[in-house]
Design an enzyme around this catalytic site. Structure first.
Site, PDB file in Angstrom:
ATOM      1  CE1 TYR A  25      -3.663  -2.197  -0.404  1.00 33.15           C
ATOM      2  CE2 TYR A  25      -2.662  -3.424   1.393  1.00 33.15           C
ATOM      3  CZ  TYR A  25      -3.562  -3.345   0.356  1.00 33.15           C
ATOM      4  OH  TYR A  25      -4.355  -4.407   0.055  1.00 33.15           O
ATOM      5  CG  HIS A  80      -1.014 -10.651  -7.821  1.00 34.08           C
ATOM      6  ND1 HIS A  80      -2.252 -10.067  -7.982  1.00 34.08           N
ATOM      7  CD2 HIS A  80      -0.510 -10.136  -6.678  1.00 34.08           C
ATOM      8  CE1 HIS A  80      -2.480  -9.240  -6.973  1.00 34.08           C
ATOM      9  NE2 HIS A  80      -1.432  -9.266  -6.173  1.00 34.08           N
ATOM     10  CG  PHE A  81       4.641  -9.480  -7.594  1.00 32.10           C
ATOM     11  CD1 PHE A  81       5.695  -9.175  -8.412  1.00 32.10           C
ATOM     12  CD2 PHE A  81       4.712 -10.618  -6.806  1.00 32.10           C
ATOM     13  CE1 PHE A  81       6.810  -9.995  -8.464  1.00 32.10           C
ATOM     14  CE2 PHE A  81       5.820 -11.445  -6.857  1.00 32.10           C
ATOM     15  CZ  PHE A  81       6.875 -11.127  -7.686  1.00 32.10           C
ATOM     16  NE  ARG A 111       8.052 -15.476  -6.038  1.00 33.32           N
ATOM     17  CZ  ARG A 111       7.754 -14.495  -5.173  1.00 33.32           C
ATOM     18  NH1 ARG A 111       6.755 -14.648  -4.322  1.00 33.32           N
ATOM     19  NH2 ARG A 111       8.438 -13.376  -5.145  1.00 33.32           N
TER      20      ARG A 111
END
Ligand code: HEM
Ligand SMILES: [Cu+2]
Ligand SMILES: [Cu+2]
Lengths: 178, 57, 583
Positions: C236, C383-384, C446
């Site tokens: 965030y 995703h990231f 990964r």
């Protein structure tokens, strides 16, 4: 504060989505019976000597699942730089139509234990014993079925070599205790 | 509450105030998103995940 | 009114310097990304050895998600504070000090990472092949952790600097509402203080002494949990400046006004309150943490979707407002009335679109048990790269086209080039991101130099995996090209080439529903911080206690007992002081 009615509607739908997600996961746990890895496996000091003295690891003599009772079996795996013991040298053997509990720990750094193409997947953390129970179905043929196992957490130069196998063996070829 | 804007941006042909504006386009887009997300979630959970056994029990 | 660069030259210097550092990190990270994408797909793996792959990956992770994003954040926030409060820094030396500390910290860590490329000689032993997550007992040179600590302390001072501006402004304007941008900066920084406490404790009390040889061992699960205490909220920290851009800059670019100021404030309050007590969702498949704690973290995580879903509505509605002021009609027809010719607008919109898609894979990641399917597979990397790697990175690049004239006083070189660049990034990421998600579902892990193993067959289908590998490589190459265009553009913009106007000052239009509509209590950041602290204590006290008591003490062995006598009081009094200051 005034909030536009569309925005109120969206707020409501968002909450519905969130509650729906949590509901699905709750159903997965209660209805479908999916369990999370937890602290049930207990702890062990991260060194070879202590791990080998641990009850679960002491009973693991070769690459075969240890029979407990009925269709229940246990396998204790040491994940270390850069192999699974058992698993890498020769495949871990389990009988078909069985319920197998894996105990996995590490004497050195953090590793992963992921059975490729399945949902059996756990971190392996020094000091902790990961405990996961998995059900293997009856086989479709009388050929053994293989699953790849990979370490999916970086554990040092050589990590990309760290893999193993699980072999699900037909009932009549199973050589271990039944 | 039609009000003055200080913007110097070109392209503005009319001023729309707070009370004259209903974001119907936004609502339409976001409802579509909602349906996609809900459907995909169900697919991912019940087909991709629960169908990907063996699973930890 | 003047352009920011002329009105606040000292502050603009710091903003430019911070953005410059961010872009240096982006360039280094991008080069490493290209090497990785070609190496692990097997298209070109002779440049580096498999062992060096992890040095490259460490550099990529640290450069991208710690340096690039956070340097941009501090620069952007400095602008936001100065511009929205309309006042100079209280003491520009402090402002330069925190920037300097962040640079120093980065350099310290960077040296140790680069040492990983040197096999022998004077630098041997100086290395940090531990990735940006530095899970102990993988061990880096002490300087790596120290650099990190210095960097983080720099950000803490930056936050203090901005609070000082606000306190001073408040004294002079006792009856005015806190400006929206200031509100966003301060709530984000409070969240950051809470979050970074976790990693600071891990680094200062455990990892530094351990890497210096003062302790023999650390409790691996404890330092990992402290990392993720910080590791989720840090996303965030990357995202909040971007949300600020979406709330503040995008409506303006679209020719409209922010739909609702109060809702924007509510969103930031929700992030402050809910960001931290979620980190355990990165540990869904960790042993040593009971299922109940994981479920609690999931519930918090799911509710944290709320501010992002609300943001989607508010931001799109603000853009729609612009489109309709520009003559747009119909349910979807207004989309054609948007200023697609502006790279800043188009880039941010594409970034937002990708975030909507990535939001979905994030919902999957959040769903506790479904984590078994995707944990530590390429799915997560996909995703990231669509969230921080595009929603954040592409928004930053796009906003730079708008922002640069403000801080340099000169227009950008070419809109068309800018458009091509943002579009190329989007296409590249559609390819790479989508293929990574699919490969992850097939079980490809990964963080590995080479995901092919003799013992493993993915999904039984060689063909499909080969095709995914190709898309990952091609997507990565397009992304790298896009970066080249971006940097070329920055260079071209900094020279006086072509006929370019001087930048014209512009302001942020007033929201449709203004701050006067927002209940006063929203600005009571003490209240929200206290609630955040309480939630954190509820979610973390018990799991941490059980990790320490069951898992062999603070250090994973008997030495822990001795250390607990001074570490424990230190930790708990730090928390006490923090609560005391805030509440
Ligand atoms: C040129 C563009 C980029 C390319 C080609 C690229 C490629 C990659 C690849 C292939 C990996 C996976 C490595 C592995 O798990 O083995 C990776 C990891 C990663 N990337 Fe990127 N990337 C790019 C841009 C970015 C950006 C803009 C960000 C964030 C702002 C980012 C953040 C990360 C992070 C955090 C990791 C994980 C590192 C780790 O696992 O420790 N990347 N990247
Ligand atoms: Cu490994
Ligand atoms: Cu997270």
């Amino acid at each position: 504060m005034e909030i536009h009615r569309y925005e109120k509607l969206w707020f409501g739908l968002s909450l519905l989505l969130i509650v729906g997600f949590i509901g699905t996961i709750t159903y997965g746990a209660v209805g479908a019976g999916v369990q999370m890895v937890s602290d049930d496996g207990g702890t062990v000091e991260p060194s070879f000597s202590t791990i080998n003295e641990n009850e679960k690891f002491a009973q693991q003599e070769d690459n075969q699942a240890v029979h407990v009772e009925g269709n229940e079996y246990e396998v204790a795996v040491i994940a270390q730089r850069f192999s699974f013991q058992p698993g890498t040298g020769s495949p871990i053997q389990v009988p078909e139509d069985s319920r197998v509990t894996f105990y996995v720990t590490s004497p050195d750094v953090i590793h992963g234990f992921s059975v490729v193409g399945t949902n059996a997947n756990t971190m392996v953390i020094p000091g902790q014993i990961a405990e996961i129970t998995v059900e293997f179905d009856e086989l479709d043929s009388d050929e053994p079925k293989e699953y790849g196992v990979v370490c999916h957490e970086f554990c040092g130069a050589g990590h990309e070599e760290m893999a193993g196998q699980i072999q699900v063996v037909p009932e009549d070829q199973w050589e271990g205790d039944a | 509450m039609s009000s003055e804007t200080e913007t110097t941006e070109d392209g503005i042909v009319r001023e729309i105030g707070h009370d004259e504006f209903d974001p119907v386009g936004t609502l339409a887009l976001i409802l579509i998103y909602f349906v996609i997300i809900g459907g995909l979630w169900a697919f991912m959970y019940f087909v991709e995940f629960l169908g990907n056994g063996p699973t930890v029990v | 009114m003047e352009v920011f660069a002329n009105e606040y030259p000292d502050e603009a210097w710091v903003v430019r310097a911070a953005l410059g550092s961010a872009f240096v990190a982006l360039a280094i990270g991008g080069l490493m990304g290209l090497i990785q994408t070609l190496h692990r797909t097997g298209f070109y793996d002779s440049l580096i050895s498999n062992a060096d792959y992890y040095t490259v990956l460490t550099l990529h992770g640290v450069a991208m998600v710690l340096l690039f994003t956070i340097f941009f954040l501090v620069g952007f926030f400095q602008w936001a504070i100065t511009d929205s409060l309309g006042r100079k820094s209280e003491d520009i030396r402090i402002t330069k000090l925190w920037y300097g500390m962040m640079v120093l910290g980065s350099a310290m860590s960077a040296v140790t990472i680069l040492g990983g490329f040197v096999d022998s000689g004077s630098l041997s032993g100086v290395e940090a092949d531990v990735l940006y997550t530095f899970y102990a007992p993988l061990e880096a040179h002490p300087l790596y952790y120290m650099g990190l600590a210095v960097f983080i302390i720099g950000t803490w001072i930056a936050g203090f600097d901005w609070f000082r501006s606000w306190w001073a402004w408040k004294k002079e304007n006792p009856d005015e509402r806190m400006p929206l941008r200031t509100f966003m900066v301060l709530t984000t920084m409070l969240m950051w203080y809470l979050a970074s406490l976790g990693v600071a404790i891990s680094v200062v009390f455990f990892l530094i002494p351990w890497s210096l040889g003062i302790f023999d061992s650390v409790n691996s699960l404890l330092t990992r949990t402290l990392f993720w205490f910080f590791g989720h909220p840090v996303v965030y920290f990357w995202l909040m400046p971007v949300y600020m851009m979406w709330y503040v800059i995008m409506p303006k670019l679209a020719g409209g006004r922010l739909f609702s100021d109060p809702l924007a404030r509510i969103v930031f309050v929700l992030f402050l309150v809910l960001s931290v007590p979620t980190g355990i969702h990165h540990q869904y498949v960790d042993p040593g943490i009971a299922e109940g704690f994981k479920f609690l973290a999931m519930t918090n995580t799911m509710f944290l979707l709320l501010p992002s879903l609300l943001t989607a509505f508010t931001v799109v509605a603000s853009i729609e407002h612009g489109a309709r002021q520009r003559g747009g009609e119909g349910y979807f027809g207004w989309l054609t009335a948007l200023p697609w010719g502006k790279p800043a607008f188009t880039g941010m919109t594409l970034a937002g679109l990708m975030f909507a898609a990535a939001g979905f894979s994030g919902m999957i990641n959040a769903g506790m048990s479904i984590n078994y399917l995707v944990h530590n597979t390429l799915w997560v990397v996909g995703h990231f790269h669509m969230t921080v790697g595009t929603a954040v990175a592409l928004s930053i690049m796009a906003a730079t086209y708008w922002f640069l004239p403000k801080i340099t006083g000169r227009e950008i070189f070419s809109r068309r080039l800018g458009l091509a660049q943002v579009l190329l990034w989007f296409i590249g990421m559609v390819l790479m991101g989508n293929a990574m998600h699919r490969a992850g579902l097939a079980g490809v892990p990964r963080r590995t130099a080479d995901p092919t193993y003799d013992q493993v067959i993915y999904d039984g289908a060689y063909g499909a995996i080969g095709e995914l590998r190709f898309q990952i490589a091609l997507g990565g190459v397009l992304l790298s090209l896009s970066l080249v265009l971006f940097f070329a553009h920055l260079v071209l913009s900094s020279f006086d080439i072509g006929e370019r106007a001087a930048a014209t000052p512009d302001s942020i239009p007033a929201p449709l529903s203004g701050p006067e509509q927002a209940p006063k209590v929203l600005d009571n950041i003490r209240l929200w911080t206290s609630i955040a602290v309480v939630l954190i204590l509820i979610t973390y006290i018990l799991p941490l206690a059980s990790i320490v008591t069951d898992g062999g003490g603070w250090l994973g062995d008997s030495y822990g007992v001795i250390v607990a006598e001074y570490v424990l009081p230190a930790v708990s009094s730090t928390i006490d002081i923090f609560v005391g200051v805030v509440a």
